[in-house]
Design a protein around this motif. Structure first.
Motif, short mmCIF file in Angstrom:
data_model
loop_
_atom_site.label_atom_id
_atom_site.label_comp_id
_atom_site.label_asym_id
_atom_site.label_seq_id
_atom_site.Cartn_x
_atom_site.Cartn_y
_atom_site.Cartn_z
N GLN A 9 0.84 -1.20 0.00
CA GLN A 9 0.00 0.00 0.00
C GLN A 9 0.87 1.26 0.00
O GLN A 9 0.57 2.23 -0.68
CB GLN A 9 -0.93 0.00 1.20
N MET A 10 1.96 1.22 0.76
CA MET A 10 2.87 2.37 0.78
C MET A 10 3.54 2.54 -0.58
O MET A 10 3.69 3.65 -1.08
CB MET A 10 3.93 2.19 1.87
N LEU A 11 3.92 1.42 -1.19
CA LEU A 11 4.54 1.46 -2.50
C LEU A 11 3.56 2.01 -3.55
O LEU A 11 3.92 2.83 -4.40
CB LEU A 11 5.03 0.07 -2.90
N LYS A 12 2.29 1.58 -3.46
CA LYS A 12 1.26 2.09 -4.36
C LYS A 12 1.08 3.59 -4.18
O LYS A 12 0.95 4.33 -5.15
CB LYS A 12 -0.07 1.39 -4.09
N GLY A 13 1.08 4.05 -2.94
CA GLY A 13 0.93 5.48 -2.66
C GLY A 13 2.09 6.29 -3.21
O GLY A 13 1.91 7.37 -3.79
N LEU A 14 3.31 5.73 -3.03
CA LEU A 14 4.48 6.42 -3.57
C LEU A 14 4.44 6.46 -5.10
O LEU A 14 4.78 7.47 -5.72
CB LEU A 14 5.75 5.75 -3.09
N LEU A 15 4.02 5.37 -5.71
CA LEU A 15 3.92 5.32 -7.17
C LEU A 15 2.85 6.32 -7.67
O LEU A 15 3.06 7.01 -8.67
CB LEU A 15 3.61 3.91 -7.66
N LEU A 16 1.73 6.39 -6.97
CA LEU A 16 0.69 7.36 -7.35
C LEU A 16 1.19 8.79 -7.19
O LEU A 16 0.93 9.66 -8.03
CB LEU A 16 -0.58 7.14 -6.52
N ALA A 17 1.91 9.08 -6.11
CA ALA A 17 2.46 10.41 -5.89
C ALA A 17 3.49 10.74 -6.97
O ALA A 17 3.51 11.87 -7.51
CB ALA A 17 3.09 10.50 -4.51
N ALA A 18 4.34 9.78 -7.33
CA ALA A 18 5.34 9.99 -8.38
C ALA A 18 4.65 10.23 -9.72
O ALA A 18 5.04 11.11 -10.51
CB ALA A 18 6.29 8.80 -8.46
N ALA A 19 3.61 9.43 -10.00
CA ALA A 19 2.86 9.61 -11.26
C ALA A 19 2.19 10.97 -11.29
O ALA A 19 2.16 11.65 -12.33
CB ALA A 19 1.84 8.49 -11.41
N GLY A 20 1.64 11.42 -10.17
CA GLY A 20 1.03 12.74 -10.09
C GLY A 20 2.05 13.84 -10.32
O GLY A 20 1.78 14.83 -11.01
N LEU A 21 3.24 13.67 -9.72
CA LEU A 21 4.31 14.65 -9.89
C LEU A 21 4.76 14.70 -11.34
O LEU A 21 4.95 15.79 -11.90
CB LEU A 21 5.49 14.31 -8.96
N VAL A 22 4.92 13.55 -11.98
CA VAL A 22 5.31 13.51 -13.39
C VAL A 22 4.23 14.17 -14.25
O VAL A 22 4.53 14.94 -15.17
CB VAL A 22 5.58 12.04 -13.83
N ALA A 23 2.97 13.88 -13.97
CA ALA A 23 1.88 14.48 -14.73
C ALA A 23 1.87 16.01 -14.55
O ALA A 23 1.64 16.76 -15.51
CB ALA A 23 0.53 13.88 -14.29
N PHE A 24 2.14 16.49 -13.34
CA PHE A 24 2.20 17.91 -13.07
C PHE A 24 3.33 18.57 -13.85
O PHE A 24 3.16 19.63 -14.46
CB PHE A 24 2.35 18.15 -11.56
N ILE A 25 4.51 17.94 -13.86
CA ILE A 25 5.67 18.47 -14.59
C ILE A 25 5.39 18.50 -16.09
O ILE A 25 5.69 19.48 -16.79
CB ILE A 25 6.95 17.68 -14.26
#
Length: 122
Positions: A9-25
């Motif tokens: 679950q923590m790994l999924k959260g980190l992956l979602l946060a990273a994907a959100g950051l990439v999408a924002f950039i």
């Protein structure tokens, strides 16, 4: 097993946060590219660009029309003794005195005169 589930679950959260950051950039980069693309078609912003644009838009040949001077007219002459004379005909101005020389005017026409008052006799 709970530990693996929590780690997943923590790994999924980190992956979602990273994907959100990439999408924002990516969104910021696309926005900057859009602004740059719009600026290519925009009006000029510097004074030199504005002056060049104004010159291209308003550059029309300058036409100065100078009418021919009139050569006919009339002159009214008042003398100290009260006589009034009128000249009618052609008037040629040889020198108007601008260059420091005397005024020279040639009149070709007719002179009409009449006396307003009788001169006083002594």
């Amino acid at each position: 097993m709970r530990r693996h589930k929590r780690e997943n679950q923590m790994l999924k959260g980190l992956l979602l946060a990273a994907a959100g950051l990439v999408a924002f950039i990516v969104a910021i980069i696309l926005f900057m590219l859009f602004i740059w693309w719009q600026a290519q078609d925009a009006e000029p912003t510097t004074d030199e660009e504005v002056a060049a644009l104004m010159q291209r838009q308003q550059a029309k040949p300058l036409v100065i029309e100078t009418p021919e001077p009139a050569t006919e007219g009339s002159i009214t002459i008042y003398t100290p003794d009260g006589a009034v004379y009128g000249y009618f005909g052609n008037i040629d101005i040889i020198s108007d005195g601008r260059d420091g020389s005397q005024i020279n005017i040639v009149l070709t026409g007719w002179l009409v005169g009449e006396t307003q008052e009788e001169p006083e006799s002594e």
